[in-house]
Write a protein that holds these residues in place. Sequence first.
Motif, PDB file in Angstrom:
ATOM      1  N   ALA A   6      62.742  65.543  68.817  1.00 36.44           N
ATOM      2  CA  ALA A   6      61.886  66.036  67.726  1.00 36.44           C
ATOM      3  C   ALA A   6      60.539  65.313  67.697  1.00 36.44           C
ATOM      4  O   ALA A   6      59.510  65.898  67.365  1.00 36.44           O
ATOM      5  N   HIS A  10      67.399  64.379  70.970  1.00 39.73           N
ATOM      6  CA  HIS A  10      66.464  63.471  70.296  1.00 39.73           C
ATOM      7  C   HIS A  10      65.030  63.682  70.808  1.00 39.73           C
ATOM      8  O   HIS A  10      64.381  62.750  71.281  1.00 39.73           O
ATOM      9  N   LYS A  52      57.816  61.205  54.490  1.00 39.02           N
ATOM     10  CA  LYS A  52      56.745  61.860  55.236  1.00 39.02           C
ATOM     11  C   LYS A  52      57.225  63.149  55.925  1.00 39.02           C
ATOM     12  O   LYS A  52      56.574  64.182  55.839  1.00 39.02           O
ATOM     13  N   PRO A 105      66.700  57.917  55.894  1.00 43.04           N
ATOM     14  CA  PRO A 105      67.068  56.944  56.939  1.00 43.04           C
ATOM     15  C   PRO A 105      68.571  56.735  56.998  1.00 43.04           C
ATOM     16  O   PRO A 105      69.278  57.037  56.031  1.00 43.04           O
TER      17      PRO A 105
HETATM   18  P1  NAD Z   1      60.122  58.022  55.266  1.00 42.82           P
HETATM   19  O1  NAD Z   1      60.428  56.587  55.053  1.00 42.82           O
HETATM   20  O2  NAD Z   1      58.723  58.513  55.055  1.00 42.82           O
HETATM   21  O3  NAD Z   1      61.067  58.910  54.325  1.00 42.82           O
HETATM   22  C1  NAD Z   1      62.435  58.676  54.149  1.00 42.82           C
HETATM   23  C2  NAD Z   1      62.794  59.142  52.741  1.00 42.82           C
HETATM   24  O4  NAD Z   1      64.203  59.012  52.580  1.00 42.82           O
HETATM   25  C3  NAD Z   1      62.130  58.276  51.656  1.00 42.82           C
HETATM   26  O5  NAD Z   1      61.450  59.115  50.725  1.00 42.82           O
HETATM   27  C4  NAD Z   1      63.293  57.556  50.997  1.00 42.82           C
HETATM   28  O6  NAD Z   1      63.106  57.345  49.602  1.00 42.82           O
HETATM   29  C5  NAD Z   1      64.412  58.544  51.258  1.00 42.82           C
HETATM   30  N1  NAD Z   1      65.729  57.959  51.113  1.00 42.82           N
HETATM   31  C6  NAD Z   1      66.113  56.672  51.245  1.00 42.82           C
HETATM   32  N2  NAD Z   1      67.433  56.555  50.997  1.00 42.82           N
HETATM   33  C7  NAD Z   1      67.863  57.797  50.700  1.00 42.82           C
HETATM   34  C8  NAD Z   1      69.130  58.331  50.346  1.00 42.82           C
HETATM   35  N3  NAD Z   1      70.205  57.546  50.216  1.00 42.82           N
HETATM   36  N4  NAD Z   1      69.227  59.651  50.133  1.00 42.82           N
HETATM   37  C9  NAD Z   1      68.144  60.463  50.233  1.00 42.82           C
HETATM   38  N5  NAD Z   1      66.920  60.017  50.563  1.00 42.82           N
HETATM   39  C10 NAD Z   1      66.793  58.707  50.790  1.00 42.82           C
HETATM   40  O7  NAD Z   1      60.635  58.390  56.718  1.00 42.82           O
HETATM   41  P2  NAD Z   1      60.212  59.623  57.623  1.00 42.82           P
HETATM   42  O8  NAD Z   1      59.052  59.244  58.470  1.00 42.82           O
HETATM   43  O9  NAD Z   1      60.137  60.841  56.794  1.00 42.82           O
HETATM   44  O10 NAD Z   1      61.483  59.702  58.584  1.00 42.82           O
HETATM   45  C11 NAD Z   1      62.755  60.089  58.099  1.00 42.82           C
HETATM   46  C12 NAD Z   1      63.805  59.792  59.149  1.00 42.82           C
HETATM   47  O11 NAD Z   1      63.582  60.656  60.267  1.00 42.82           O
HETATM   48  C13 NAD Z   1      63.747  58.379  59.740  1.00 42.82           C
HETATM   49  O12 NAD Z   1      64.511  57.477  58.968  1.00 42.82           O
HETATM   50  C14 NAD Z   1      64.313  58.564  61.118  1.00 42.82           C
HETATM   51  O13 NAD Z   1      65.689  58.252  61.069  1.00 42.82           O
HETATM   52  C15 NAD Z   1      64.148  60.047  61.405  1.00 42.82           C
HETATM   53  N6  NAD Z   1      63.269  60.328  62.554  1.00 42.82           N
HETATM   54  C16 NAD Z   1      63.755  61.085  63.575  1.00 42.82           C
HETATM   55  C17 NAD Z   1      62.941  61.385  64.660  1.00 42.82           C
HETATM   56  C18 NAD Z   1      63.416  62.254  65.810  1.00 42.82           C
HETATM   57  O14 NAD Z   1      62.774  62.291  66.870  1.00 42.82           O
HETATM   58  N7  NAD Z   1      64.508  62.983  65.686  1.00 42.82           N
HETATM   59  C19 NAD Z   1      61.643  60.888  64.705  1.00 42.82           C
HETATM   60  C20 NAD Z   1      61.175  60.126  63.621  1.00 42.82           C
HETATM   61  C21 NAD Z   1      61.999  59.861  62.556  1.00 42.82           C
END
Ligand code: NAD
Length: 335
Positions: A297, A295, A154, A206
Amino acid sequence: MKVAVFSTKPYDRIFLEAMNKHHQHDLVFWEPRLTHETVSLAKEFPAICVFVNDHIDTSTIKTLARNGTQLIALRCAGFNNVDLAAAHNSGITVVRVPAYSPYAVAEHTVALLLNVNRKIHRAYARVREGNFSLEGLLGFDLHGLTVGIVGTGKIGAVVAKIMNGFGCRLLAYDPYPNPDCENLGARYLSLSELFVESDILTLHCPLTPETYHMINTDALNNMKHGVVLINTSRGGLIDTKAVIKALKSGKIAYLALDVYEEEADLFFEDLSVQVIQDDVFTRLLTFPNVVITGHQAFFTRNALEQIAETTLMNISEFEQGRICKNQVTMEGVIK
Ligand code: NAD
């Protein structure tokens, strides 16, 4: 349902209480993080609500189960801080907030990129001092550069859309390619090819045992000299000591972080009158070409509303014995 809310900040309380008018759960707010030292605060609460730096390991889960907890409601997307196998074995259900404004995190990612490139943090301080010199503030056009996106779920997909708007060439790595990104022209490569070809690398996958320290010395050796690295995902994706070496050699020209692997003892607290004990973190702070946010974002009004709403809905679903559509199973999340 009676819920112990850990790691509560005033803003959490405001958004959860406002949304709770529709759910009527009995929310009890605790400021401390949940760890094995604070787990007694959860005694006799059938549900607990936790955030990114609560540490829910095997021993904490065993105590929770013994004390009557049946539900762990994460008010975040990532679940790397919960021992899912231990939760499963103890019969505790884990739910999360899978989506809450991917725009919040994607837009912050781009804000960090623009900041390190155009040195807004330095320009801001200079202008306030009456220093209008441009020496040392030289940036570069993003237009035409190659952006490598690791993880095109996403958040990564929104980053792709924004960077496409800047006129960047898009490359990506994800075990599950996203058709929306392909339609934008993103080309999926292997991770090592992505490292070789990217001018700017941004992490949105993740944190798992597989992705832990994916940015290490070997990965950095593969990258272009002068690469820009952005991490708004999870700190553990980066081997910070390797990155510091790469900053010293110039391999990394700019680094922007919203997350840090040892952030649990630092972020979300005002430590401005304390001596920070983490020498790796303080070394990072000394570089002129590094920008770090703590943190934040996710931290938009829109995201906090959605987090509160989904968290309380998850708790209601569990209480009413309905299927918890945001459950995290022992295998993680089924795509
Ligand atoms: P999401 O589940 O929609 O997308 C994660 C993507 O990573 C998926 O498409 C998955 O297939 C892919 N993935 C899984 N393993 C992988 C690998 N080994 N190499 C490359 N890609 C891989 O999650 P999202 O909502 O897009 O969030 C992504 C990350 O952002 C979360 O896991 C979280 O750690 C982080 N996040 C950070 C904040 C912040 O405030 N800084 C807030 C929300 C989320």
